[in-house]
Structure formats: C-alpha cells, structure tokens
Design a protein around this motif. Structure first.
Motif, PDB file in Angstrom:
ATOM      1  N   ARG A 218      35.325  -8.280 -33.647  1.00 25.14           N
ATOM      2  CA  ARG A 218      34.622  -7.008 -33.829  1.00 25.14           C
ATOM      3  C   ARG A 218      33.144  -7.319 -34.036  1.00 25.14           C
ATOM      4  O   ARG A 218      32.639  -7.318 -35.152  1.00 25.14           O
ATOM      5  CB  ARG A 218      35.188  -6.241 -35.027  1.00 25.14           C
ATOM      6  N   LEU A 219      32.439  -7.632 -32.948  1.00 26.61           N
ATOM      7  CA  LEU A 219      31.030  -7.978 -33.031  1.00 26.61           C
ATOM      8  C   LEU A 219      30.168  -6.725 -32.970  1.00 26.61           C
ATOM      9  O   LEU A 219      30.547  -5.726 -32.366  1.00 26.61           O
ATOM     10  CB  LEU A 219      30.650  -8.933 -31.892  1.00 26.61           C
ATOM     11  N   GLY A 220      29.015  -6.792 -33.604  1.00 31.75           N
ATOM     12  CA  GLY A 220      28.141  -5.620 -33.667  1.00 31.75           C
ATOM     13  C   GLY A 220      28.700  -4.523 -34.549  1.00 31.75           C
ATOM     14  O   GLY A 220      28.261  -3.377 -34.466  1.00 31.75           O
ATOM     15  N   GLN A 221      29.647  -4.881 -35.415  1.00 30.36           N
ATOM     16  CA  GLN A 221      30.277  -3.892 -36.304  1.00 30.36           C
ATOM     17  C   GLN A 221      30.161  -4.390 -37.749  1.00 30.36           C
ATOM     18  O   GLN A 221      31.013  -5.158 -38.218  1.00 30.36           O
ATOM     19  CB  GLN A 221      31.744  -3.674 -35.934  1.00 30.36           C
ATOM     20  N   PRO A 222      29.126  -3.984 -38.452  1.00 32.02           N
ATOM     21  CA  PRO A 222      28.979  -4.434 -39.839  1.00 32.02           C
ATOM     22  C   PRO A 222      30.075  -3.873 -40.735  1.00 32.02           C
ATOM     23  O   PRO A 222      30.583  -2.771 -40.518  1.00 32.02           O
ATOM     24  CB  PRO A 222      27.609  -3.880 -40.241  1.00 32.02           C
ATOM     25  N   VAL A 223      30.445  -4.655 -41.732  1.00 33.10           N
ATOM     26  CA  VAL A 223      31.376  -4.188 -42.755  1.00 33.10           C
ATOM     27  C   VAL A 223      30.551  -3.601 -43.892  1.00 33.10           C
ATOM     28  O   VAL A 223      29.676  -4.262 -44.438  1.00 33.10           O
ATOM     29  CB  VAL A 223      32.255  -5.345 -43.259  1.00 33.10           C
ATOM     30  N   ARG A 224      30.821  -2.346 -44.232  1.00 39.99           N
ATOM     31  CA  ARG A 224      29.997  -1.701 -45.261  1.00 39.99           C
ATOM     32  C   ARG A 224      30.670  -1.623 -46.624  1.00 39.99           C
ATOM     33  O   ARG A 224      29.993  -1.523 -47.641  1.00 39.99           O
ATOM     34  CB  ARG A 224      29.552  -0.306 -44.815  1.00 39.99           C
ATOM     35  N   GLU A 225      32.015  -1.669 -46.655  1.00 41.67           N
ATOM     36  CA  GLU A 225      32.697  -1.554 -47.939  1.00 41.67           C
ATOM     37  C   GLU A 225      33.978  -2.372 -47.924  1.00 41.67           C
ATOM     38  O   GLU A 225      34.618  -2.551 -46.875  1.00 41.67           O
ATOM     39  CB  GLU A 225      33.057  -0.086 -48.255  1.00 41.67           C
ATOM     40  N   LEU A 226      34.347  -2.845 -49.110  1.00 42.94           N
ATOM     41  CA  LEU A 226      35.598  -3.574 -49.305  1.00 42.94           C
ATOM     42  C   LEU A 226      36.301  -2.957 -50.508  1.00 42.94           C
ATOM     43  O   LEU A 226      35.706  -2.830 -51.582  1.00 42.94           O
ATOM     44  CB  LEU A 226      35.304  -5.051 -49.560  1.00 42.94           C
ATOM     45  N   HIS A 227      37.558  -2.540 -50.314  1.00 45.15           N
ATOM     46  CA  HIS A 227      38.311  -1.886 -51.380  1.00 45.15           C
ATOM     47  C   HIS A 227      39.671  -2.552 -51.545  1.00 45.15           C
ATOM     48  O   HIS A 227      40.302  -2.963 -50.556  1.00 45.15           O
ATOM     49  CB  HIS A 227      38.540  -0.399 -51.067  1.00 45.15           C
ATOM     50  N   ARG A 228      40.148  -2.616 -52.796  1.00 42.39           N
ATOM     51  CA  ARG A 228      41.516  -3.051 -53.051  1.00 42.39           C
ATOM     52  C   ARG A 228      42.445  -1.864 -52.883  1.00 42.39           C
ATOM     53  O   ARG A 228      42.169  -0.766 -53.366  1.00 42.39           O
ATOM     54  CB  ARG A 228      41.639  -3.596 -54.465  1.00 42.39           C
TER      55      ARG A 228
ATOM     56  N   PRO B 167      45.813   0.242 -53.713  1.00 40.56           N
ATOM     57  CA  PRO B 167      46.619   0.367 -54.949  1.00 40.56           C
ATOM     58  C   PRO B 167      47.894  -0.461 -54.920  1.00 40.56           C
ATOM     59  O   PRO B 167      48.301  -1.033 -55.928  1.00 40.56           O
ATOM     60  CB  PRO B 167      46.922   1.864 -55.015  1.00 40.56           C
ATOM     61  N   GLY B 168      48.525  -0.567 -53.769  1.00 35.18           N
ATOM     62  CA  GLY B 168      49.776  -1.322 -53.687  1.00 35.18           C
ATOM     63  C   GLY B 168      49.597  -2.784 -53.350  1.00 35.18           C
ATOM     64  O   GLY B 168      50.580  -3.489 -53.130  1.00 35.18           O
ATOM     65  N   GLY B 169      48.373  -3.249 -53.295  1.00 37.90           N
ATOM     66  CA  GLY B 169      48.116  -4.632 -52.921  1.00 37.90           C
ATOM     67  C   GLY B 169      47.463  -4.715 -51.559  1.00 37.90           C
ATOM     68  O   GLY B 169      47.647  -3.853 -50.699  1.00 37.90           O
ATOM     69  N   GLY B 170      46.691  -5.750 -51.351  1.00 32.98           N
ATOM     70  CA  GLY B 170      45.985  -5.896 -50.093  1.00 32.98           C
ATOM     71  C   GLY B 170      44.618  -5.223 -50.143  1.00 32.98           C
ATOM     72  O   GLY B 170      44.144  -4.785 -51.195  1.00 32.98           O
ATOM     73  N   TRP B 171      44.017  -5.090 -48.969  1.00 32.62           N
ATOM     74  CA  TRP B 171      42.618  -4.699 -48.893  1.00 32.62           C
ATOM     75  C   TRP B 171      42.375  -3.681 -47.787  1.00 32.62           C
ATOM     76  O   TRP B 171      43.086  -3.652 -46.779  1.00 32.62           O
ATOM     77  CB  TRP B 171      41.747  -5.943 -48.639  1.00 32.62           C
ATOM     78  N   ARG B 172      41.365  -2.853 -48.001  1.00 30.90           N
ATOM     79  CA  ARG B 172      40.862  -1.962 -46.949  1.00 30.90           C
ATOM     80  C   ARG B 172      39.409  -2.359 -46.667  1.00 30.90           C
ATOM     81  O   ARG B 172      38.594  -2.420 -47.585  1.00 30.90           O
ATOM     82  CB  ARG B 172      40.941  -0.494 -47.361  1.00 30.90           C
ATOM     83  N   VAL B 173      39.144  -2.632 -45.397  1.00 28.72           N
ATOM     84  CA  VAL B 173      37.810  -3.044 -44.952  1.00 28.72           C
ATOM     85  C   VAL B 173      37.230  -1.905 -44.125  1.00 28.72           C
ATOM     86  O   VAL B 173      37.799  -1.506 -43.108  1.00 28.72           O
ATOM     87  CB  VAL B 173      37.890  -4.334 -44.106  1.00 28.72           C
ATOM     88  N   ARG B 174      36.096  -1.371 -44.573  1.00 27.29           N
ATOM     89  CA  ARG B 174      35.485  -0.230 -43.891  1.00 27.29           C
ATOM     90  C   ARG B 174      34.318  -0.701 -43.050  1.00 27.29           C
ATOM     91  O   ARG B 174      33.408  -1.384 -43.521  1.00 27.29           O
ATOM     92  CB  ARG B 174      35.021   0.809 -44.907  1.00 27.29           C
ATOM     93  N   LEU B 175      34.361  -0.339 -41.773  1.00 27.36           N
ATOM     94  CA  LEU B 175      33.338  -0.737 -40.820  1.00 27.36           C
ATOM     95  C   LEU B 175      32.328   0.385 -40.611  1.00 27.36           C
ATOM     96  O   LEU B 175      32.625   1.546 -40.846  1.00 27.36           O
ATOM     97  CB  LEU B 175      33.971  -1.097 -39.476  1.00 27.36           C
ATOM     98  N   GLY B 176      31.149   0.003 -40.150  1.00 25.67           N
ATOM     99  CA  GLY B 176      30.134   0.992 -39.819  1.00 25.67           C
ATOM    100  C   GLY B 176      28.884   0.794 -40.651  1.00 25.67           C
ATOM    101  O   GLY B 176      28.944   0.445 -41.826  1.00 25.67           O
ATOM    102  N   ALA B 177      27.743   1.025 -40.040  1.00 27.23           N
ATOM    103  CA  ALA B 177      26.475   0.777 -40.722  1.00 27.23           C
ATOM    104  C   ALA B 177      26.148   1.845 -41.746  1.00 27.23           C
ATOM    105  O   ALA B 177      25.516   1.573 -42.763  1.00 27.23           O
ATOM    106  CB  ALA B 177      25.347   0.688 -39.689  1.00 27.23           C
ATOM    107  N   ALA B 178      26.544   3.074 -41.495  1.00 26.73           N
ATOM    108  CA  ALA B 178      26.152   4.177 -42.378  1.00 26.73           C
ATOM    109  C   ALA B 178      27.139   4.330 -43.520  1.00 26.73           C
ATOM    110  O   ALA B 178      28.339   4.137 -43.371  1.00 26.73           O
ATOM    111  CB  ALA B 178      26.065   5.480 -41.589  1.00 26.73           C
ATOM    112  N   ALA B 179      26.626   4.683 -44.688  1.00 22.36           N
ATOM    113  CA  ALA B 179      27.492   5.016 -45.819  1.00 22.36           C
ATOM    114  C   ALA B 179      27.998   6.428 -45.617  1.00 22.36           C
ATOM    115  O   ALA B 179      27.318   7.405 -45.882  1.00 22.36           O
ATOM    116  CB  ALA B 179      26.721   4.898 -47.126  1.00 22.36           C
ATOM    117  N   ALA B 180      29.204   6.541 -45.117  1.00 21.30           N
ATOM    118  CA  ALA B 180      29.738   7.849 -44.728  1.00 21.30           C
ATOM    119  C   ALA B 180      30.725   8.356 -45.763  1.00 21.30           C
ATOM    120  O   ALA B 180      30.717   7.972 -46.914  1.00 21.30           O
ATOM    121  CB  ALA B 180      30.392   7.731 -43.347  1.00 21.30           C
ATOM    122  N   ALA B 181      31.595   9.229 -45.329  1.00 20.46           N
ATOM    123  CA  ALA B 181      32.566   9.860 -46.238  1.00 20.46           C
ATOM    124  C   ALA B 181      33.498   8.815 -46.838  1.00 20.46           C
ATOM    125  O   ALA B 181      33.679   7.723 -46.316  1.00 20.46           O
ATOM    126  CB  ALA B 181      33.366  10.895 -45.462  1.00 20.46           C
TER     127      ALA B 181
END
Length: 480
Positions: free
Chosen positions: A249-259, A261-275
């Motif tokens: 996924r080139l040209g796609q910055p990661v803007r947020e990293l979240h744990r 609740p049940g374990g594991g991770w959510r990685v949010r892509l995109g340059a803008a801080a959105a919803a």
C-alpha cells in the motif's frame, strides 16, 4: 520475570500490517513470511510512493547507482546474510584497496589508521593530519587524570574536547560522524555512537587513547569492512518485497493506530484526520510492526503507548542530500576512495564548503570504475542544525557541489548526467540520552501484545542495524 513468562503465548498472527517500506520494514515482512508461511496476510503500508526508505537506486546515464545508502558494514553480518538468503550472493561485491582521505588544515591527507571513528589510539596515528599542537595534545592525553565514566551517557564532543582539545574533534571526528549521522560530536552520545570505546573505559582503560587501542585488532584483518550489490542496494529492497509476497500500500500514509477491544489492531489509512467511524480504508490486523521515522512513530503511538510516543518525540533529526555525478569517461580522479571535509574547512576564496564529503565511486568500487564507462562521484551535503545549505534549488546545489569538487580535485568536466536526492529528516541523532529513550520505547511497547517497533532510530542507523531491528520485530510479534 520475563515478558514471555508474564503472559501466555498467543496464537500466531494470521494478518500482520507493517507500517514503513524501508529496509527495516521490508526485512520484517520478509521474516514474517518465513515464520508464518504462505497463508498469512502481510500488508506493507508507506506514505512514500516508492519502496526502500533511505535505500534508493536510480538510473544514472543508463547505469544503476545508489543515491541513499551505498554500502553495508560487512563485519556486522545481518545485511550480507540477508542478501545471500534472498538469492543475491552473486551480486555481493566489496570495495577496492583505495583508502579514504580527509580535508584538514587546508590540505587533503590520507585518513589515518589507528583510530576509532576518528578518535586516535596514539599521537603517531594522527601525525599526518593534525598540527604539532594537536599531535602534542593527543600524546599528553594518556598522562591526564585517569578517565572514568558515569553509567549514563555523556556528550562525545565534550569528552573529546576535555581530553584532546578542539582539533581532534573538528579535523577528524566530526568529518567521520558527519558521514554517518550528519551530526557532530558535540550533539552525540559516547555510549550511543562508539559503545566499544565506552566499554573499554568501563573495563579499566584509564585514557581514551588506551580505550581506542584496546578496541582495535592486534593485526589488520583481511576481511572486507564493507559490501554492496553490484546493481545497487535497491536490488535487496525489490527482492525483499517480492519474496515477502506482501500486499503493498504505497502512497497511503497511516494516520491512526487503535487497539481492538477483543484483541488485535485497527490501522487507519489516509492523510486527513477524518471521521472516527471505521471506513473501507481501515486494515484489521492481529499484529503490527512500526518501522517509521520518529515523528510518525510518535504520532501513531500517542494513544496506545504514550511513554514510547514521548521518547520518540524527543529524538532529533538531520536532513541531507546526495548529489550524484556521472563524469565523462576518462575523467581522472584522485587515487583515494573519497574525501571527508570538516565543517571549519574553507575554500581558497574563504567560503565554506557546501559538501561535507565526496565518494569517488569509480575508485571505491571496481564495478563503477570499468574502462570506457562514465566516472561516478557522490557528493554529500547537509549537517545537523544547518538548514540554510539545503534551502537552495537542485540546480544551485549541483553547481555548488561541482565547484567544491573542482576546488578539492581540479576536476571541472561537465557531467554527462546528474541526480539530486534529498533526504529530509533522514538521519536520527543519537544524542545524550538516546539509549535511555530507546529503553523507554522498548519497555512501553513490550506491554502491548502484537506490536513491535523497528528502524534506524533505535540501535544503529546502518543497513545491518535496520535489518536486525526488522527481523527482531517480526519474531516478537509471532511469539519468538
């Protein structure tokens, strides 16, 4: 109690996201594939549109040439072993016998042997580079009060100036450190940058000259110090990406990293801080490897590991540029592999040099010095804290570097091709407290299952160190 004893071993991850497509991130992806097998889903994300981070191979007059890292330390095994593992053994080459030089006291002299990162083991070793007063200061250092070090790190520059005076720092150590960190001794830590010398003092050496002598081999080794790939280090980047079979996924910055609740991770892509609601751009993962520069790592860890984020935020960065020149075939270069230039050195017209170093690639590497081929030279520009030098156009930077080359070597030939590569914030500074910051990062990340960090900001800026951190990060998230 160790981390593994405190927590039960979890099942091996099936989906892993690697943030950062530099050599550390791609080494992690390669090792993850080897550990997890073909069924695992590995995704590599990077804000840049090209792979490799600070490893970049370009076409210069139809030939492949490195404009980022150009070599690896062969005496540290990780990078060369990975090259061989990746099927590139036949591409590995070593430098010629040409030695380096340094511009000191207004003249160019052979880079002295019997030193460690420019720190001398004896006065004799630096007699050809320093003034008579400078040589005398080195000789007298062994008679100074016995040296002891605190357990914490200290300023390398302050210690050297105290023991040797200014000349060793400005004529020898700073030019060498400038090539590695784009920073000077005053802003770097002794234990972080030359740990072997610090260890020798801890072991009983009572002077810096004695400590350096203790770190040097009794007899010169015939083993090559450096290595590279004949077609450029970009070949390793490409092989790691292909062999890892990762989704890129080139040209796609990661803007947020979240744990989750049940374990594991959510990685949010995109340059803008959105919803805040999940989107189709989100990646779900059992594990995440962060192999990004300190500013990005600090931002992504801010909510999940604030102590680590704070430590990353304290790290300073230097910017630099590489100016690559392809000179006409037959252009005569000096016999050395290159020249380092001290910050206080001046041209004949009194102006400071723009370049901090030149690599005479056609002398250093046999594959770049073949008869009838263009003559390759690399000029390096940029020191920590000096922002003005890089704030000119590429054409102006090229002109200034060419002028410096003419001043140092007499070479005035117009290049048949050239390339300017800028590395903004490319080199982390290993200042006093760096090792403590790394320990804080590692401690905070160790508390989080399925998360690991890698990269040049941790335990070495060279390619082998980055490979080592990427490999270790991969093994951590798979439970090894």
């Amino acid at each position: 109690m160790t981390y593994s004893e405190e927590r039960p071993r979890h099942s091996r991850p099936r989906e892993v996201v690697v943030v950062g497509a530099g050599v550390a991130g791609l080494s992690a992806a390669w090792r993850l594939r080897a550990e997890l097998g073909a069924q695992a889903r590995i995704t590599v994300c990077d804000a840049a549109s090209v792979l490799g981070g600070k490893v970049r191979t370009v076409e210069l007059v139809g030939r492949r040439f490195d404009v980022g890292a150009e070599a690896v330390l062969a005496r540290r095994p990780e990078a060369v072993e990975l090259m061989r593992e990746a099927g590139l053994a036949d591409q590995v080459v070593h430098p010629t016998s040409a030695s380096g030089s340094v511009r000191a006291l207004g003249r160019t002299a052979a880079l002295p042997k019997g030193t460690m990162m420019g720190i001398p083991a004896s006065a004799e070793s630096v007699a050809g580079v320093l003034s008579a007063d400078g040589v005398r200061a080195v000789e007298e250092e062994r008679h100074a009060p016995p040296l002891t070090l605190p357990p914490h790190d200290v300023s390398l520059g302050a210690l050297l100036r105290e023991r040797f005076g200014d000349e060793v720092v400005e004529r020898l150590v700073d030019p060498l450190l400038g090539g590695v960190y784009a920073g000077g001794a005053d802003g770097l830590g002794l234990r972080a940058t030359v740990p072997a010398v610090a260890a020798a003092v801890d072991a009983g050496a009572t002077s810096l000259t004695e400590a350096v002598a203790a770190t040097l081999p009794a007899k010169p080794s015939s083993a090559p110090v450096f290595a590279t790939l004949r077609d450029g280090l970009g070949g390793l980047v490409d092989r790691l990406a292909t062999g890892s079979a990762a989704e890129l996924r080139l040209g796609q910055p990661v803007r947020e990293l979240h744990r989750r609740p049940g374990g594991g991770w959510r990685v949010r892509l995109g340059a803008a801080a959105a919803a805040h609601a999940p989107t189709d751009a989100d990646l779900e993962a059992d594990a995440v490897v962060l192999a990004v520069p300190p500013p990005a790592a600090s931002r992504l860890l801010a909510t999940v590991a604030p102590d680590a984020a704070a430590a990353y935020a304290e790290m300073e960065l230097a910017s630099m540029a590489v100016v690559a020149l392809a000179l006409p075939p037959g252009t005569e270069l000096p016999p050395s592999s290159g020249v380092l230039i001290g910050e206080r050195e001046r041209r004949s017209d009194g102006r400071p040099f723009t370049a901090k170093a030149f690599t005479f690639s056609a002398r250093k590497w046999a594959h770049h010095g073949e008869p009838g081929q263009p003559v390759f030279v690399r000029g390096s520009v940029g020191r920590f804290g000096d922002t003005g030098t890089l704030q000119v156009s590429d054409d102006e930077l090229l002109a200034r570097v060419r002028s410096d080359l003419a001043e140092l070597t007499g070479v005035t030939a117009d290049p048949v091709d050239s390339y300017v590569q800028r590395w903004g914030g490319g080199l982390p500074q290993y200042g006093v407290g760096h090792l403590d910051r790394v320990a804080r990062i590692e401690k905070a990340v160790a508390e989080l299952d399925g998360l690991a960090v890698a990269g040049a900001a941790l335990r070495g800026v060279g390619v082998p160190a980055c490979v080592a951190t990427g490999t270790a990060a991969a093994r951590r998230v798979v439970g090894r």
